[in-house]
Design an enzyme around this catalytic site. Structure first.
Site, short mmCIF file in Angstrom:
data_model
loop_
_atom_site.label_atom_id
_atom_site.label_comp_id
_atom_site.label_asym_id
_atom_site.label_seq_id
_atom_site.Cartn_x
_atom_site.Cartn_y
_atom_site.Cartn_z
N ARG A 170 -39.65 50.46 108.02
CA ARG A 170 -39.07 49.78 106.85
C ARG A 170 -37.55 49.77 106.94
NH1 ARG A 170 -39.57 53.54 101.65
NH2 ARG A 170 -39.58 55.57 102.65
N ASP A 223 -45.99 49.08 103.73
CA ASP A 223 -45.51 47.76 103.33
C ASP A 223 -44.08 47.41 103.75
OD1 ASP A 223 -44.14 49.43 101.66
OD2 ASP A 223 -45.14 48.80 99.81
N GLY A 224 -43.35 48.38 104.30
CA GLY A 224 -41.98 48.10 104.71
C GLY A 224 -40.98 48.08 103.56
N ARG A 241 -32.39 58.05 117.15
CA ARG A 241 -32.98 59.36 116.80
C ARG A 241 -33.48 60.07 118.05
NH1 ARG A 241 -35.03 57.88 111.51
NH2 ARG A 241 -33.87 56.01 110.94
N ASP A 254 -38.19 62.38 114.54
CA ASP A 254 -37.78 60.98 114.30
C ASP A 254 -36.74 60.90 113.19
OD1 ASP A 254 -40.29 61.84 112.97
OD2 ASP A 254 -40.01 60.02 111.80
N ASN A 255 -36.48 62.02 112.52
CA ASN A 255 -35.46 62.03 111.48
C ASN A 255 -34.23 62.82 111.91
OD1 ASN A 255 -37.01 60.49 109.77
ND2 ASN A 255 -37.91 62.24 108.71
P1 AMP Z 1 -40.20 59.02 107.14
O1 AMP Z 1 -41.10 60.18 106.91
O2 AMP Z 1 -39.73 58.34 105.89
O3 AMP Z 1 -39.06 59.35 108.03
O4 AMP Z 1 -41.07 57.89 107.86
C1 AMP Z 1 -41.88 58.14 108.97
C2 AMP Z 1 -42.34 56.83 109.54
O5 AMP Z 1 -43.05 56.06 108.58
C3 AMP Z 1 -41.23 55.93 110.06
O6 AMP Z 1 -41.71 55.25 111.18
C4 AMP Z 1 -41.02 55.00 108.90
O7 AMP Z 1 -40.45 53.78 109.31
C5 AMP Z 1 -42.44 54.80 108.40
N1 AMP Z 1 -42.48 54.42 106.98
C6 AMP Z 1 -42.21 55.19 105.91
N2 AMP Z 1 -42.38 54.49 104.77
C7 AMP Z 1 -42.76 53.24 105.12
C8 AMP Z 1 -43.08 52.05 104.40
N3 AMP Z 1 -43.05 51.99 103.08
N4 AMP Z 1 -43.42 50.97 105.13
C9 AMP Z 1 -43.45 51.01 106.47
N5 AMP Z 1 -43.18 52.09 107.20
C10 AMP Z 1 -42.83 53.19 106.54
MG MG Z 2 -37.74 58.61 109.03
#
Ligand code: AMP
Ligand code: MG
Length: 535
Positions: free
Chosen positions: A113, A145-146, A210, A280-281
């Protein structure tokens, strides 16, 4: 395509998109969820939104892009930074990365997203990448949903800027735009999703790469792409390392270790808990990135995690962040191993993290207590005992250090005076029993002895302490209050907090209430004590 824009300002944004220009991309251009092989990115367009409305912007970040407040007040600004308007020079894409989530390899993740608009080279010849978070699905969106909701976008926007002004390495936030579109979220994961207002934040950083970008190529044996990304990163973001070579790959890993150590020391200094330190963060530049279910230590508790998803294992609890950063760096080193072919030099590089962290942390804690840099007085016992004392009763970490700066050393205080000095930092006065008071008093006496030995005048110590111990941090409940108002269409608190957090070390008499400890109602309220990943 920018045809209606005026001269200068937004129209003059100087794009120079080296990431897509230099690295291998995905040949597929249709936007559907998939595994993407041997490519660093996929081109993808942001989705149009119904009714972009600017909620807030950071003028300092606009300035980095040579934009004036007048530029930011235009309808074009809201349209561009919500993804509604693509202007000349932009070449939007999502990057491909993987990562370890909660210690387990998760395979391909990618910008699910986040959509990068391109890179700007500003008047000072600085390179800034622009990235929209919540601008619609990408090939990496998997089952989601992005999109992003207003509450989590407010939290990201405010915290990025708060961290910057605290002096913590971080990605920045240019703008927060409400999209006028509803987004469905099951905030409590209880099967009762609800419509929430959608929003888009435009993040700004020299690069959003990352650890997981490197890991994914290594995991797939795509060593050629791995090498290209490492060489590119060194050339663009670490030019001081020199030309790509085995030795320089190792030097680069060592530098990433040092930067990460600096960032974590700062997190521990200000009481920040990231909440989701998956690989990834983790930014390759050592920036705090991806503000999700983060939180701020209020009562000092090294075991606290704000993330409900992490409540059981508490992998990402406050006191564990230094070890987790090292664990993540080991994963990065493993990913780089194919380019180096030897373990020993990479282990050496990793030891830089421990060395820098230990040294940086000791110095930081000494500074928090007001000892000058390079001071010969041995304070490690003092620090260790303090960290035992702080969690004995609920003690607000931020207020504690600000109150401690007021301590006078010219005469010996008695126990009651010491307790009174710190009274404001305590959440539950009934917890201050005789044994606690005696231990605190013994600690203060030892502290005063050290201060006298170091011969630091009280006034000078106070100034130094107040320059490193913030008065204002983005307390969890403050962010929530701003969210509550914003969801009702009132953005005053967001802008007020943004303003106060610009000077986190200065007393601001009109904003004393933003330095107050967490009120009782916030102890258990969602968003104030615990946060879910649902955002
Ligand atoms: P995060 O835990 O927020 O760092 O996200 C982990 C993974 O999930 C990453 O690849 C994000 O891009 C993906 N992600 C998180 N929320 C969404 C969302 N609402 N739509 C699409 N991908 C998401
Ligand atoms: Mg992330």
């Amino acid at each position: 395509m920018g045809a209606n824009l005026g001269v200068g300002g937004l129209d003059a944004l100087n794009f120079d998109n080296r990431f897509v220009g230099s690295l291998p991309g995905d040949s597929e251009t249709d936007n559907y969820r998939r595994q993407v092989n041997a490519a660093c990115y996929s081109r993808v367009m942001p989705e149009s939104v119904a009714n972009p409305e600017l909620v807030a912007y950071a003028s300092e970040v606009a300035e980095l892009l040579d934009l004036t407040p007048a530029d930011c007040a235009t309808g074009d600004f809201a349209a561009i930074f919500s993804g509604n308007q693509i202007i000349d020079g932009m070449d939007p894409y999502a990057t491909c990365y993987g990562g370890h989530q909660f210690g387990t390899w998760a395979g391909q993740l990618g910008d699910g997203r986040a959509i990068n608009l391109g890179e700007i080279v500003n008047r000072d010849n600085e390179r800034w990448a622009l990235q929209l978070k919540g601008a619609g699905p990408t090939p990496y969106s998997r089952t989601a949903d992005g999109l992003a909701v207003l509450r989590s976008s407010i939290r990201e926007f405010l915290c990025s800027e708060a961290m910057y002004h605290l002096g913590v390495p971080t990605t920045r936030a240019l703008s927060l735009v409400r999209t006028g579109r509803d987004v469905m979220r099951d905030m409590f994961y209880d099967g009762r999703p609800k419509a929430e207002p959608g929003a888009v934040v435009c993040r700004v950083a020299p690069s959003f790469t990352r650890f997981g970008n490197f890991q994914l190529f290594a995991s797939r044996g795509e060593i050629d792409v791995l090498r290209q990304l490492v060489d590119y990163t060194i050339e663009i973001d670490f030019p001081e390392i020199g030309l790509p070579s085995k030795a320089n790959y190792v030097s680069w890993v060592a530098e990433v270790c040092r930067r990460t150590a600096v960032m974590i020391v700062d997190w521990m200094r200000v009481g920040f808990v990231h909440g989701v330190m998956n690989t990834d963060n983790m930014s390759i530049l050592g920036l705090t990135i991806d503000y999700g279910p983060y939180g701020w230590i209020e009562n000092y508790d090294p075991d606290w995690t704000p993330n409900t998803t992490d409540a059981a294992g508490k992998r990402y609890r406050f006191g564990h962040q230094p070890q987790i950063a090292l664990w993540n760096l080991v994963q990065l080193a493993n990913a780089i191993y194919p380019l180096v072919g030897e373990t020993e030099p990479l282990e050496q590089a990793l030891s830089e993290y421990t060395r820098c962290y230990e040294q940086g942390w000791q110095e930081m804690m000494a500074c928090k207590l007001g000892f000058p840099a390079g001071c010969k007085v041995a304070v490690s016992t003092l620090v260790a005992e303090l960290l035992e004392v702080l969690p004995l009763v609920e003690t607000d970490m931020t207020i504690f250090f600000r109150r401690l700066a007021e301590l006078k050393t010219e005469r010996d205080l008695d126990e009651a005076e010491c307790v009174a000095l710190l009274a404001e930092a305590y959440y539950i006065p009934e917890q201050l029993n005789p044994s606690y008071k005696a231990r605190l008093f013994a600690w203060i006496r030892a502290y005063v002895d050290c201060l006298r030995e170091a011969v630091v005048p009280d006034a000078e110590r106070k100034t130094k302490m107040n320059a490193i111990n913030p008065k204002y941090v983005l307390r969890n409940y403050l962010a929530q209050l701003a969210i509550d108002e914003a969801e009702n269409g009132n953005y005053m608190k967001i802008n007020e907090l943004l303003q106060v957090l610009r000077n986190p070390y200065e007393a601001q008499p009109n904003y004393e209430h933003y330095a107050a400890k967490r009120p009782d109602w916030a102890r258990t309220r969602a968003g104030c004590s615990m946060l879910s990943c649902s955002s």
